[in-house]
Design an enzyme around this catalytic site. Structure first.
Site, PDB file in Angstrom:
ATOM      1  N   HIS A 136      28.147 -28.438  33.307  1.00  0.00           N
ATOM      2  CA  HIS A 136      28.365 -29.316  34.460  1.00  0.00           C
ATOM      3  C   HIS A 136      27.251 -30.356  34.479  1.00  0.00           C
ATOM      4  O   HIS A 136      26.080 -30.015  34.308  1.00  0.00           O
ATOM      5  CB  HIS A 136      28.362 -28.486  35.748  1.00  0.00           C
ATOM      6  CG  HIS A 136      28.123 -29.312  36.980  1.00  0.00           C
ATOM      7  ND1 HIS A 136      28.899 -30.410  37.280  1.00  0.00           N
ATOM      8  CD2 HIS A 136      27.178 -29.218  37.954  1.00  0.00           C
ATOM      9  CE1 HIS A 136      28.447 -30.949  38.409  1.00  0.00           C
ATOM     10  NE2 HIS A 136      27.406 -30.253  38.820  1.00  0.00           N
ATOM     11  N   ASN A 179      26.806 -37.414  38.555  1.00  0.00           N
ATOM     12  CA  ASN A 179      27.338 -36.072  38.795  1.00  0.00           C
ATOM     13  C   ASN A 179      28.669 -36.208  39.532  1.00  0.00           C
ATOM     14  O   ASN A 179      28.698 -36.649  40.689  1.00  0.00           O
ATOM     15  CB  ASN A 179      26.309 -35.286  39.629  1.00  0.00           C
ATOM     16  CG  ASN A 179      26.765 -33.887  40.005  1.00  0.00           C
ATOM     17  OD1 ASN A 179      27.935 -33.563  39.908  1.00  0.00           O
ATOM     18  ND2 ASN A 179      25.824 -33.072  40.467  1.00  0.00           N
ATOM     19  N   CYS A 188      30.653 -27.784  42.513  1.00  0.00           N
ATOM     20  CA  CYS A 188      30.354 -28.079  41.100  1.00  0.00           C
ATOM     21  C   CYS A 188      31.006 -27.100  40.129  1.00  0.00           C
ATOM     22  O   CYS A 188      31.321 -27.456  39.004  1.00  0.00           O
ATOM     23  CB  CYS A 188      28.853 -28.115  40.876  1.00  0.00           C
ATOM     24  SG  CYS A 188      28.054 -29.341  41.908  1.00  0.00           S
TER      25      CYS A 188
HETATM   26  O1  UT7 Z   1      25.525 -30.583  41.098  1.00  0.00           O
HETATM   27  C1  UT7 Z   1      25.081 -30.053  42.286  1.00  0.00           C
HETATM   28  C2  UT7 Z   1      23.849 -29.312  42.085  1.00  0.00           C
HETATM   29  N1  UT7 Z   1      22.730 -30.188  42.325  1.00  0.00           N
HETATM   30  C3  UT7 Z   1      21.717 -30.176  41.493  1.00  0.00           C
HETATM   31  O2  UT7 Z   1      21.747 -29.478  40.503  1.00  0.00           O
HETATM   32  C4  UT7 Z   1      20.503 -30.995  41.855  1.00  0.00           C
HETATM   33  C5  UT7 Z   1      19.245 -30.280  41.435  1.00  0.00           C
HETATM   34  N2  UT7 Z   1      18.055 -31.034  41.827  1.00  0.00           N
HETATM   35  C6  UT7 Z   1      17.708 -32.178  41.233  1.00  0.00           C
HETATM   36  O3  UT7 Z   1      18.397 -32.666  40.364  1.00  0.00           O
HETATM   37  C7  UT7 Z   1      16.417 -32.823  41.666  1.00  0.00           C
HETATM   38  O4  UT7 Z   1      15.766 -31.986  42.602  1.00  0.00           O
HETATM   39  C8  UT7 Z   1      16.618 -34.233  42.312  1.00  0.00           C
HETATM   40  C9  UT7 Z   1      17.002 -35.229  41.218  1.00  0.00           C
HETATM   41  C10 UT7 Z   1      17.672 -34.204  43.369  1.00  0.00           C
HETATM   42  C11 UT7 Z   1      15.316 -34.730  42.946  1.00  0.00           C
HETATM   43  O5  UT7 Z   1      14.297 -34.748  41.978  1.00  0.00           O
HETATM   44  P1  UT7 Z   1      12.906 -34.031  42.295  1.00  0.00           P
HETATM   45  O6  UT7 Z   1      12.039 -34.275  41.140  1.00  0.00           O
HETATM   46  O7  UT7 Z   1      13.175 -32.607  42.672  1.00  0.00           O
HETATM   47  O8  UT7 Z   1      12.367 -34.877  43.540  1.00  0.00           O
HETATM   48  P2  UT7 Z   1      12.008 -34.410  45.022  1.00  0.00           P
HETATM   49  O9  UT7 Z   1      13.245 -34.138  45.799  1.00  0.00           O
HETATM   50  O10 UT7 Z   1      10.966 -33.346  44.940  1.00  0.00           O
HETATM   51  O11 UT7 Z   1      11.353 -35.717  45.608  1.00  0.00           O
HETATM   52  C12 UT7 Z   1      10.152 -36.273  45.021  1.00  0.00           C
HETATM   53  C13 UT7 Z   1       9.855 -37.597  45.707  1.00  0.00           C
HETATM   54  C14 UT7 Z   1       9.896 -37.506  47.243  1.00  0.00           C
HETATM   55  O12 UT7 Z   1       8.877 -38.374  47.733  1.00  0.00           O
HETATM   56  P3  UT7 Z   1       7.448 -37.772  48.194  1.00  0.00           P
HETATM   57  O13 UT7 Z   1       7.763 -36.819  49.302  1.00  0.00           O
HETATM   58  O14 UT7 Z   1       6.881 -37.100  46.983  1.00  0.00           O
HETATM   59  O15 UT7 Z   1       6.712 -38.999  48.615  1.00  0.00           O
HETATM   60  C15 UT7 Z   1      11.223 -38.097  47.586  1.00  0.00           C
HETATM   61  O16 UT7 Z   1      11.263 -38.692  48.852  1.00  0.00           O
HETATM   62  O17 UT7 Z   1      10.841 -38.571  45.339  1.00  0.00           O
HETATM   63  C16 UT7 Z   1      11.389 -39.164  46.528  1.00  0.00           C
HETATM   64  N3  UT7 Z   1      12.760 -39.533  46.254  1.00  0.00           N
HETATM   65  C17 UT7 Z   1      13.128 -40.706  45.713  1.00  0.00           C
HETATM   66  N4  UT7 Z   1      12.418 -41.776  45.337  1.00  0.00           N
HETATM   67  C18 UT7 Z   1      13.102 -42.803  44.813  1.00  0.00           C
HETATM   68  C19 UT7 Z   1      13.878 -38.775  46.468  1.00  0.00           C
HETATM   69  N5  UT7 Z   1      14.957 -39.463  46.061  1.00  0.00           N
HETATM   70  C20 UT7 Z   1      14.517 -40.649  45.607  1.00  0.00           C
HETATM   71  C21 UT7 Z   1      15.179 -41.771  45.057  1.00  0.00           C
HETATM   72  N6  UT7 Z   1      14.420 -42.830  44.672  1.00  0.00           N
HETATM   73  N7  UT7 Z   1      16.512 -41.831  44.877  1.00  0.00           N
END
Ligand code: UT7
Length: 347
Positions: free
Chosen positions: A274, A304, A114
């Site tokens: 970014h 992204n 990134c």
């Molecule tokens: O550019 C590279 C650098 N990367 C970043 O900066 C990414 C930084 N992180 C993020 O942007 C966020 O952490 C994400 C967008 C990737 C994820 O969001 P989050 O609010 O941190 O969600 P999470 O990973 O804690 O997941 C919450 C829930 C989980 O379900 P349970 O365990 O609570 O039942 C996941 O399985 O959301 C679920 N989940 C989804 N649900 C629907 C994960 N991905 C998805 C999805 N659709 N695509």
């Protein structure tokens, strides 16, 4: 010492628009979840076979070169940032050199994910400052769509990423105080594995499961059926941990660039962060006390695009007349490694 200016800038986005709704055909997800957590509404995917990281880069480069008032034949160095190269090796820099019929110039590939474009810009800036080169093509390009897990298993990663390319031509600045004022590069490898694509890679030599392989089987240590069957060939991301680190390091590296040049956030005309997650950009904006018109975001349309996201956003802001001569512009990025970086520019 000479400083360098961004003499021309270009971008290329594939025509194929993939909405959040489109992704629901492959995985359990929803438009509501993706918009709420990331701000992304749609992204672009390159043509499956006709477009590659290099072909998109070439399209962006043609525009940057024309706007810089030069030609491919005059380019004297290439710096190419990507995590999704056409080949494991050689890098994409030489493929651009070939595709654009350039002279036998140097071509350098940067593997900083990134923050790759800001690192690439910093490298190019040093070559201009020393007077070694006068016309450097700096590229960020990614074709993520070819290497993502589109099953529900991979949804936390695959809904985020999109394809595209951005390019700039760096030349010596023509007036005092114009161009790149400073660049700031950082890394912390402590958590290298929490946002990574492990395979194929030479780390496999450390795996117990392969310890007794003989020479004839050694190829399987690099790429095995088991790796593919268990989806170990896709990127891994611990999203919440990345998020927590990003919202600390983004403001830090932006303030470092500003303070280093005697500025404060209120002096900024445009911050190009970014495009990792709209929530991260909004947090950074709030933390620095910036108005909406001081920050440019387009993750909503493109997702992204990793190394391509900063030059694509910069190019779009420029094309929309949101950046004018003498404006103070800050580029900032954070990502896998972790690596993070900023560049402060007097346009
Ligand atoms: O550019 C590279 C650098 N990367 C970043 O900066 C990414 C930084 N992180 C993020 O942007 C966020 O952490 C994400 C967008 C990737 C994820 O969001 P989050 O609010 O941190 O969600 P999470 O990973 O804690 O997941 C919450 C829930 C989980 O379900 P349970 O365990 O609570 O039942 C996941 O399985 O959301 C679920 N989940 C989804 N649900 C629907 C994960 N991905 C998805 C999805 N659709 N695509």
């Amino acid at each position: 010492m000479l400083s360098s200016k961004l003499a021309g800038i270009g971008k290329y986005l594939p025509s194929n628009v993939v909405t959040n709704q489109d992704l629901t055909a492959y995985m359990e997800t929803s438009d509501e979840w993706i918009v709420e957590r990331t701000g992304i509404k749609e992204r672009r995917y390159a043509h499956r076979t006709n477009e590659t990281t290099t072909t998109m880069a070439v399209e962006a480069a043609k525009i940057a070169i024309e706007r810089a008032g030069t030609t491919a034949a005059e380019i004297d160095f290439i710096v190419f940032a990507t995590l999704s190269p056409d080949y494991y090796f050689p890098g994409c820099g030489v493929l651009v050199q070939r595709a654009m019929g350039m002279k036998e110039i140097g071509a350098l590939d940067i593997r900083n994910q990134c923050s790759g474009f800001v690192y690439a810009l910093s490298v190019a800036d040093q070559f201009i400052k020393t007077g070694m080169y006068k016309n450097i093509l700096v590229i960020g390009s990614e074709k993520h769509s070819f290497g993502l897990d589109f099953s529900t298993r991979g949804r936390n990663v695959s809904v985020i990423f999109g394809d595209g390319a951005g390019a700039v031509v760096l030349q010596p600045a023509t007036s005092d105080g114009q161009g790149i004022l400073s660049t700031h590069l950082h890394s912390d490898g402590e958590a290298a594995e929490i946002l990574a694509m492990y395979n194929p890679g030479t780390h496999a030599n450390h795996w117990g499961e392969y310890a007794n392989f003989d020479a004839a089987e050694i190829g399987q240590m690099f790429m095995s059926h088991n790796m593919i069957d268990s989806a170990q060939n896709f990127p891994f991301m611990d999203g919440p941990s990345v998020f927590k680190k990003a919202i600390v390091k983004f403001p830090e590296v932006i303030l470092e660039a500003l303070h280093n040049n005697g500025y404060t956030p209120s002096d900024l005309n445009m911050l190009i962060p970014h495009q990792a997650n709209l929530r991260i950009a909004q947090f950074v904006q709030q933390k620095l006390g910036l108005r909406d018109d001081q920050v440019y975001n387009n993750i909503m349309q493109y997702g992204n695009t990793t190394a391509a996201s900063v030059p694509i956003a910069l190019c779009e802001a420029y094309e929309n007349n949101l950046i004018k001569e003498d404006d103070l512009v800050c580029l900032a990025a954070f990502g896998s490694g972790f690596t993070w970086a900023s560049a402060l520019i007097k346009w």
